[in-house]
Write an enzyme that holds these catalytic residues in place. Structure first.
Site: not given
Ligand code: AMP
Length: 281
Positions: A32-33, A35-36, A156, A179, A188-190
């Protein structure tokens, strides 16, 4: 905060709730970042503690990854995620302990016609089928009154809204803006997998979208004028696509006459990043 790890336990929990109690849902793949967390905070506003329960789902869904994609390299941090969830008022975390629990059989799939063939769908065949199938399963299990998704994954979001309407799924879908990091890179998690050099090169996406925004605000409405020389713009990375599309149909447009989106996907240092800009004439 309750941590549930099988679909059956989620069904039992949901069935035990009084009918008047509301449920919010935020589906994620974890790591989680902010944005989440913006989605979680919004869901918490829409479903306050006194009125209902907020469910965070954490599941790296294997069926939305193609062969050779980064399923086995997808970052995870279970303890960190649980701490953030607790700090942001989540009541229930659903984190299936084994992907096989979510896919006891593989005979039924959810596929939305038309919206998923191009953009990310072109380079990730089957991706949206996997996304729709798992999100439909999560809606069936959790039966949320509200589910919150991010506009970062704009294709999505558009596809899920269509699925939600077509299948009469519960509640409503709410979206939240992208965000960004301080330098503008979409969270992004990536991003955690970017090397220092690739992290710097990835800012080409930010500069590109800023340039498009400026041209749009200066009155440009034609595709080529808005996008400019994309090959040169993304020379440091490997461009997957840049497209100007109608916001509702996601079909390419050559002139912006209604709400439109500039969508980008590009690889930097082997990490695939996506971003987009919404244009409202
Ligand atoms: P993921 O964990 O990548 O599957 O994302 C879970 C949810 O968080 C999706 O609805 C995403 O659109 C949303 N999300 C991911 N990154 C961001 C971001 N930078 N800003 C807003 N929402 C995001």
């Amino acid at each position: 905060m309750d941590i549930l790890d099988t679909p059956q336990v989620v069904q039992d929990w949901r069935a035990s709730l009084p009918a008047a109690r509301k449920v919010g849902m935020v589906p994620t793949m974890g790591f989680l970042h902010d944005g989440h967390l913006s989605l979680i905070d919004r869901a918490r506003e829409l479903v306050p503690h006194l009125e209902g329960d907020l469910v965070l789902t954490i599941f790296v869904n294997p069926t939305q990854f193609g062969a050779g994609e980064d399923l086995d390299r997808y970052p995870s941090d279970r303890e960190g995620d649980l701490a953030k969830a607790r700090a942001h008022g989540v009541d229930v975390v659903f984190a299936p302990r084994d992907p096989a629990l979510m896919y006891p059989s593989m005979a039924t799939w959810v596929d939305v016609d038309g919206l998923g063939d191009h953009l990310c769908g072109a380079s990730r065949p089957g991706h949206f089928r996997g996304v729709c199938t798992v999100v439909a399963k999560l809606f069936s299990l959790v039966r949320p009154d509200v589910a919150v998704f991010g506009e970062k994954d704009i294709q999505q979001l558009t596809i899920l809204r269509r699925m939600h309407a077509d299948l009469f799924l519960s509640g409503e879908i709410v979206s939240m803006p992208i965000v960004r990091e301080a330098d503008g890179l979409a969270m992004s998690s990536r991003n955690a997998r970017l090397s220092g050099q690739a992290r710097g090169e990835a800012l080409a996406i930010v500069r590109f979208l800023e340039a498009v925004r400026e041209r749009f605000e200066a009155g440009e409405r034609v595709r080529d004028g808005l996008l400019g020389d994309v090959e040169q713009t993304f020379a440091a990375g490997r461009l997957d696509y840049v497209e100007l599309v109608d916001a509702a149909s996601l079909q390419p447009v050559t002139v912006v006459e209604g709400p439109a989106i500039v969508a980008v996907a590009a690889h930097f240092g082997g990490v695939r990043l996506i971003d987009n800009l919404q244009l409202h004439p």
